[in-house]
Design an enzyme around this catalytic site. Structure first.
Site, PDB file in Angstrom:
ATOM      1  N   ALA A 243       4.065   3.164  12.564  1.00  0.00           N
ATOM      2  CA  ALA A 243       3.437   4.128  11.665  1.00  0.00           C
ATOM      3  C   ALA A 243       4.012   5.525  11.869  1.00  0.00           C
ATOM      4  O   ALA A 243       4.204   5.977  12.998  1.00  0.00           O
ATOM      5  CB  ALA A 243       1.931   4.140  11.887  1.00  0.00           C
TER       6      ALA A 243
ATOM      7  N   GLY B 206      21.206   7.791   8.818  1.00  0.00           N
ATOM      8  CA  GLY B 206      21.813   8.620   9.853  1.00  0.00           C
ATOM      9  C   GLY B 206      20.962   8.843  11.080  1.00  0.00           C
ATOM     10  O   GLY B 206      21.388   9.540  12.014  1.00  0.00           O
TER      11      GLY B 206
ATOM     12  N   GLU C 151       0.826  -1.206   0.000  1.00  0.00           N
ATOM     13  CA  GLU C 151       0.000   0.000   0.000  1.00  0.00           C
ATOM     14  C   GLU C 151       0.862   1.259   0.000  1.00  0.00           C
ATOM     15  O   GLU C 151       0.341   2.369   0.047  1.00  0.00           O
ATOM     16  CB  GLU C 151      -0.926   0.005   1.214  1.00  0.00           C
ATOM     17  CG  GLU C 151      -1.925  -1.145   1.225  1.00  0.00           C
ATOM     18  CD  GLU C 151      -2.847  -1.098   2.423  1.00  0.00           C
ATOM     19  OE1 GLU C 151      -3.900  -0.455   2.321  1.00  0.00           O
ATOM     20  OE2 GLU C 151      -2.487  -1.694   3.458  1.00  0.00           O
TER      21      GLU C 151
END
Length: 320
Positions: free
Chosen positions: A261, A268, A202
């Site tokens: 999420a 870095g 998705e």
């Protein structure tokens, strides 16, 4: 018939070939080439399929200023593509699952491929687009411009078995979709990238990225590729991982990893380990069984072990 051969010296296991149909402009330039049955190895003695010759009997397409030619292409997979038909054969091999991403040479492919207007009546050279639009209207022919790009939609050339694609515009020719892959409407898969097993996509799988079996790419998630920003590192995601919605990574993940999420982990990014040590995320690249989270009160990015596994740093980065 046109024949393209890039090398006669490559070993059989690093060669590929195919009979194809090339769309040729009136000035001799090739717009695209379709290979119904690309093959690995050295070519056999078979002649061109009769159906390909039947297509060429239609003659010149006056609206698009093109005609079709049967081509026989033999390529060295370790050499860079030399022309349009060569490049298209390489992209067909990837989308036909005859080669997995990052295993064939695609150096310079952007310079080889023409930028076409892809329409409902086929590819059109950009300089001819408006004339073709007018000619189509005069002929009362349905005419829609689908996209303008060097890479066409995969499904117009190859439809692999066992997959679902919500929006065909978002999967380029040269994408590798394994059986069991679902690309939802907001998902995207670039050329020379894709899945090796069952996956729900998705988010965006950028050029050069490989996604392992059982891994899900959440809505709006992003994976750094090598086409922009001058990056050279190619990202691999292992088996059974989850890249959360709107998350992103610029490092590789091993197996059984989760990125929460909204969290973007670049090479870095400073990551705090369970023992309090702070390391760059690049030192964890490729490690398995890690949950990446951001502390909602401090903003600190943390890595936690999953399934009672300890976090191990990438030892290759500590060898002098």
């Amino acid at each position: 018939m046109t024949q393209t051969t890039t090398s006669q010296t490559a070993s059989a296991d690093r060669r590929a070939w195919g009979w194809g149909l090339a769309t040729v402009h009136e000035d001799g330039g090739v717009l695209d080439t379709w290979y119904p049955e690309p093959q690995l190895g050295c070519p056999d003695d078979s002649s061109a399929p009769a159906d390909l010759h039947r297509v060429t009997e239609a003659g010149r397409d006056a609206i698009r200023n093109v005609h079709t030619e049967v081509v026989h292409t033999v390529i060295d997979l370790d050499a860079a593509p030399v022309d349009v038909s060569d490049a298209y054969l390489r992209l067909h091999l990837l989308s036909s699952r005859l080669a997995i991403p990052r295993t064939i040479n695609l150096d310079g492919i952007f310079g080889v491929l023409p930028n076409n207007a892809w329409t409902t009546i086929g590819p059109i050279r950009m300089a001819d687009l408006e004339k073709a639009r007018m000619e189509a209207r005069i002929a009362h022919a349905p005419f829609t411009v689908l996209l303008i790009d060097k890479f066409p939609r995969m499904v117009d050339f190859v439809v692999p078995t066992g997959v679902r694609i919500g929006d065909a515009d978002r999967v380029r020719l040269g994408a590798h979709l394994a059986v069991g892959t679902t690309v939802m409407h907001e998902g995207f898969v670039n050329f020379n990238a894709g899945t090796l097993g069952h996956s729900m996509v998705e988010g965006r799988i950028s050029q050069g990225v490989i996604v392992g079996d059982g891994t899900d790419i959440g809505g709006g998630a992003s994976i750094m590729g090598t086409l922009s920003g001058g990056g050279k590192e190619r990202v691999t995601i292992g088996r059974g991982c989850l890249l959360g919605a709107e998350a992103g990574i610029g490092i590789s993940l091993g197996d059984n990893c989760v990125v929460e999420a909204g969290l973007y982990v670049t090479a870095g990014t400073k990551v705090t380990l369970p023992n309090g040590k702070v390391v760059k995320a690049s030192e964890l690249s490729g490690a398995s069984d890690i949950l990446y989270i951001r502390d909602s009160t401090t903003g600190i990015v943390k890595a936690r072990g999953r399934g009672n596994h300890k976090i191990e740093l990438n030892s290759d980065l500590h060898q002098n």
